[in-house]
Write an enzyme that holds these catalytic residues in place. Sequence first.
Site, PDB file in Angstrom:
ATOM      1  N   LYS A 165     -14.345  -0.730  -5.311  1.00 43.48           N
ATOM      2  CA  LYS A 165     -14.281   0.700  -5.775  1.00 43.48           C
ATOM      3  C   LYS A 165     -13.869   0.709  -7.381  1.00 43.48           C
ATOM      4  CE  LYS A 165     -12.657   2.449  -1.186  1.00 43.48           C
ATOM      5  NZ  LYS A 165     -11.540   2.843  -0.369  1.00 43.48           N
ATOM      6  N   GLN A 203      -5.234   2.802  -0.247  1.00 44.73           N
ATOM      7  CA  GLN A 203      -6.072   1.978   0.552  1.00 44.73           C
ATOM      8  C   GLN A 203      -5.378   2.015   1.856  1.00 44.73           C
ATOM      9  OE1 GLN A 203      -9.193   1.335   0.145  1.00 44.73           O
ATOM     10  NE2 GLN A 203      -9.452   0.405   2.034  1.00 44.73           N
ATOM     11  N   ASP A 229      -9.657  11.189  -1.293  1.00 41.24           N
ATOM     12  CA  ASP A 229      -9.937  10.852   0.107  1.00 41.24           C
ATOM     13  C   ASP A 229     -10.229  11.907   0.948  1.00 41.24           C
ATOM     14  OD1 ASP A 229     -10.656   8.053   0.557  1.00 41.24           O
ATOM     15  OD2 ASP A 229      -8.360   7.552   0.476  1.00 41.24           O
TER      16      ASP A 229
HETATM   17  N1  GUN Z   1      -9.761   2.464   4.773  1.00 45.28           N
HETATM   18  C1  GUN Z   1     -10.962   2.430   5.349  1.00 45.28           C
HETATM   19  N2  GUN Z   1     -11.642   3.207   4.745  1.00 45.28           N
HETATM   20  C2  GUN Z   1     -10.918   3.823   3.829  1.00 45.28           C
HETATM   21  C3  GUN Z   1     -11.258   5.324   3.003  1.00 45.28           C
HETATM   22  O1  GUN Z   1     -12.260   5.615   2.762  1.00 45.28           O
HETATM   23  N3  GUN Z   1     -10.335   5.418   2.240  1.00 45.28           N
HETATM   24  C4  GUN Z   1      -9.062   4.582   2.269  1.00 45.28           C
HETATM   25  N4  GUN Z   1      -7.946   5.207   1.431  1.00 45.28           N
HETATM   26  N5  GUN Z   1      -8.842   3.680   2.825  1.00 45.28           N
HETATM   27  C5  GUN Z   1      -9.905   3.340   3.915  1.00 45.28           C
END
Ligand code: GUN
Length: 288
Positions: free
Chosen positions: A53, A97, A120
Amino acid sequence: MSGQTINGKEIVATIRAEIKKEVDGLIAQDLRPGLAVILVGDDPASAVYVRNKAKACEDAGIYSEVHRLPDSTSEAEVLQLLDKLNRDERIHGILVQLPLPKHINEVSVIDAISVDKDVDCFHPVNVGNLMIGKGDVLPCTPAGIIEVLKRIGAQIAGKHAVVIGRSNIVGKPLALLLLRENATVTVCHSKTPNIKEIARQADILAVAIGRGRMVNRDYVKPGAIVIDVGMNRMEDGKLAGDVDFDDVLQVAGQVTPVPGCVGPMTITMLLRNTVNSAKKAWRIPVGS
Ligand code: GUN
């Protein structure tokens, strides 16, 4: 008959180039979108996702900062950091995350992210807006899947879409977005007794169940579009999706590869959400 592999890399490259152009235009006006990522603990898969990311932000010209916190971090410390980031004008998107270590309450943490910076789309207000079709931030993985379907020219309206998996991150919001596109949607999950029979009725089959290579050709109607959201580390150390790709390709019309489609598309939608969130903060109309 043999199906086609969806060219995820090309779709991702096209959209990221569009986003980079938009960011270049903003930077030329001295405006730089910013994303803050919080990673608590040392889950190796999460560490890889977070690195990807941050790299994608850098490539697009988006400012990013990663807060890597030890597993021993308390919930109060995470909330304190969120409070600081919520007030930081350089930061337009905040991502925590998941999963979080067990001693930290995920709901309390998500609640503490500013609704305007929730890139998100995990905050209950944004989830509620999504439910009633009002929200303008869309959850990254489901939005990426809809974008892939549109970019390959798939018809969604009137088609039967079957989603296997009911998580808050993928299954449930994906079902909502497919409904919004006028598909007829069925959601299956681990307690559904006849998944194969239901899946075989799907024109669009999306699999997000977290079990490596579970879905083989017996689940697939000839010619169907199959979207694989899974990412599993198999016993032999290899990465595999939830779909047995080689087997399903024998009957499906088109299949997404793992890795190389839904994963990078998710990050691409995160970039888009961050840019849109920044534009809203600067009162620039989104979509211009
Ligand atoms: N863990 C697995 N997929 C995601 C996501 O799309 N965003 C976040 N913040 N954590 C995750």
